[in-house]
Design an enzyme around this catalytic site. Structure first.
Site, PDB file in Angstrom:
ATOM      1  N   ASP A 185      -6.735  -2.518 -37.837  1.00  0.00           N
ATOM      2  CA  ASP A 185      -7.976  -2.963 -38.599  1.00  0.00           C
ATOM      3  C   ASP A 185      -8.484  -4.184 -37.703  1.00  0.00           C
ATOM      4  O   ASP A 185      -7.476  -5.331 -37.804  1.00  0.00           O
ATOM      5  CB  ASP A 185      -7.387  -3.358 -40.103  1.00  0.00           C
ATOM      6  CG  ASP A 185      -8.358  -3.978 -40.931  1.00  0.00           C
ATOM      7  OD1 ASP A 185      -9.269  -4.139 -40.641  1.00  0.00           O
ATOM      8  OD2 ASP A 185      -7.906  -4.271 -41.776  1.00  0.00           O
TER       9      ASP A 185
ATOM     10  N   ASP B 262      -7.371   3.325 -49.448  1.00  0.00           N
ATOM     11  CA  ASP B 262      -6.687   2.370 -48.487  1.00  0.00           C
ATOM     12  C   ASP B 262      -6.164   1.053 -49.501  1.00  0.00           C
ATOM     13  O   ASP B 262      -6.994   0.695 -50.431  1.00  0.00           O
ATOM     14  CB  ASP B 262      -7.451   1.697 -47.311  1.00  0.00           C
ATOM     15  CG  ASP B 262      -8.702   0.770 -47.774  1.00  0.00           C
ATOM     16  OD1 ASP B 262      -8.371  -0.289 -48.250  1.00  0.00           O
ATOM     17  OD2 ASP B 262      -9.696   1.557 -47.597  1.00  0.00           O
TER      18      ASP B 262
ATOM     19  N   GLU C 152     -11.689  -6.841 -37.513  1.00  0.00           N
ATOM     20  CA  GLU C 152     -12.688  -7.135 -38.195  1.00  0.00           C
ATOM     21  C   GLU C 152     -13.006  -8.737 -38.181  1.00  0.00           C
ATOM     22  O   GLU C 152     -12.051  -9.393 -37.908  1.00  0.00           O
ATOM     23  CB  GLU C 152     -12.693  -6.344 -39.636  1.00  0.00           C
ATOM     24  CG  GLU C 152     -11.556  -6.717 -40.618  1.00  0.00           C
ATOM     25  CD  GLU C 152     -11.581  -6.274 -42.194  1.00  0.00           C
ATOM     26  OE1 GLU C 152     -12.525  -6.681 -42.767  1.00  0.00           O
ATOM     27  OE2 GLU C 152     -10.609  -5.433 -42.256  1.00  0.00           O
TER      28      GLU C 152
END
Length: 279
Positions: A167, A78, A169
């Site tokens: 994503d 990534d 987090e």
């Protein structure tokens, strides 16, 4: 003039006492709500610079045990704007067969290297997709899902395009859970993934780390039946998975691979990567 034959002079004792009082006051200050944020102000990164796994090494990188790797794994990377123009041929030749590229963050940032990274990975033969770095404290899940889809996060059944990734987090800009309750975070995530599916027809992949998921969603188990899991754990085993997922689809196992970007294992052979792309 008096002579002090033993012990410490009064002026010395006064300085020591003053220093001790200052340290005690500082210790008390650091226990107050918001003190950590204030102390960390100087290292808060610029908005838009967050990237996948940024908080993993500091918060969740050393745990082990639990689920290990299967016999067959397919290597992927990534990347984000931090990598700039990527040498995709070099990655391909090193064995990397799939990639995810950061497209957006919040509703205020688009990756300026997106075209080179997204098209470049495709042109060397990789199966690739895009991810969105969530900031649940800035706008709603639906708003960010729409921004993502409108700026590179779409999907097509061409056999080379993976579904988009949420994503979610650690917050690099402030409070770990973005100031949300566990129920509020679950609602935000659901808003995002439901909107993404309505726009694209695909269930978004959820990228997260187990300890963050526990802290910020209460280890909610309701997404495992629909959304593929991309789990972050920098270790030799993937460790405990978040509740609701019996297995991982992807595992980000290091942020310091032999070549550019974070490195990941896909849980299966290349034909399984293609199957995810095809839906």
């Amino acid at each position: 003039m008096p002579v002090h034959r033993s012990g410490t002079s009064p002026s010395r004792r006064s300085r020591v006492a003053a220093a001790g009082a200052l340290l005690a006051a500082l210790a008390l200050l650091l226990t107050l709500p918001g003190a950590a944020s204030a102390a960390g102000t100087a290292v808060v990164p610029e908005r838009g610079t967050a990237r996948m796994g940024q908080g993993v090494l500091a918060h969740d990188g050393g745990q082990s045990g639990g689920v290990g790797a299967t016999a067959v794994q397919t290597e992927g990377v990534d990347v984000s704007g931090h990598q700039g123009n990527v040498a995709w041929s070099t990655l391909w030749n090193s064995g990397v067969k799939w990639a995810y590229v950061k497209a957006t963050e919040g509703t205020y940032y688009k990756n300026t290297y997106f075209t080179q990274q997204y098209n470049g990975s495709y042109n060397v033969g990789m199966i690739r997709g895009t991810y969105h770095f969530a900031t649940p404290d800035t706008t709603s899940g639906a708003t960010q899902a729409n921004y993502f889809v409108d700026n590179g996060g779409g999907w097509s059944r061409d056999g080379k395009t993976l579904p988009g990734v949420l994503d979610i987090e650690w917050n690099p800009y402030g409070a770990q859970c973005y100031g949300k309750t566990q129920a509020g975070m679950v609602s935000w995530i659901r808003d995002f993934v439901n909107t993404y599916k309505a726009r694209t027809g695909r269930d978004a992949v959820i990228y997260t780390a187990t300890s963050w998921w526990k802290d910020c969603t209460g280890n909610n188990a309701t997404f495992g039946a629909t959304n593929p899991l991309w789990v972050a754990r920098y270790n030799t085993t993937v460790g405990e998975l978040p509740a609701g997922w019996g297995y991982y689809t992807m595992w980000q196992y290091t942020s310091s691979g032999p070549t550019v970007g974070d490195h990941n294992h896909f849980n299966g052979a290349l034909d399984r990567v293609a199957a995810l792309a095809n839906g």
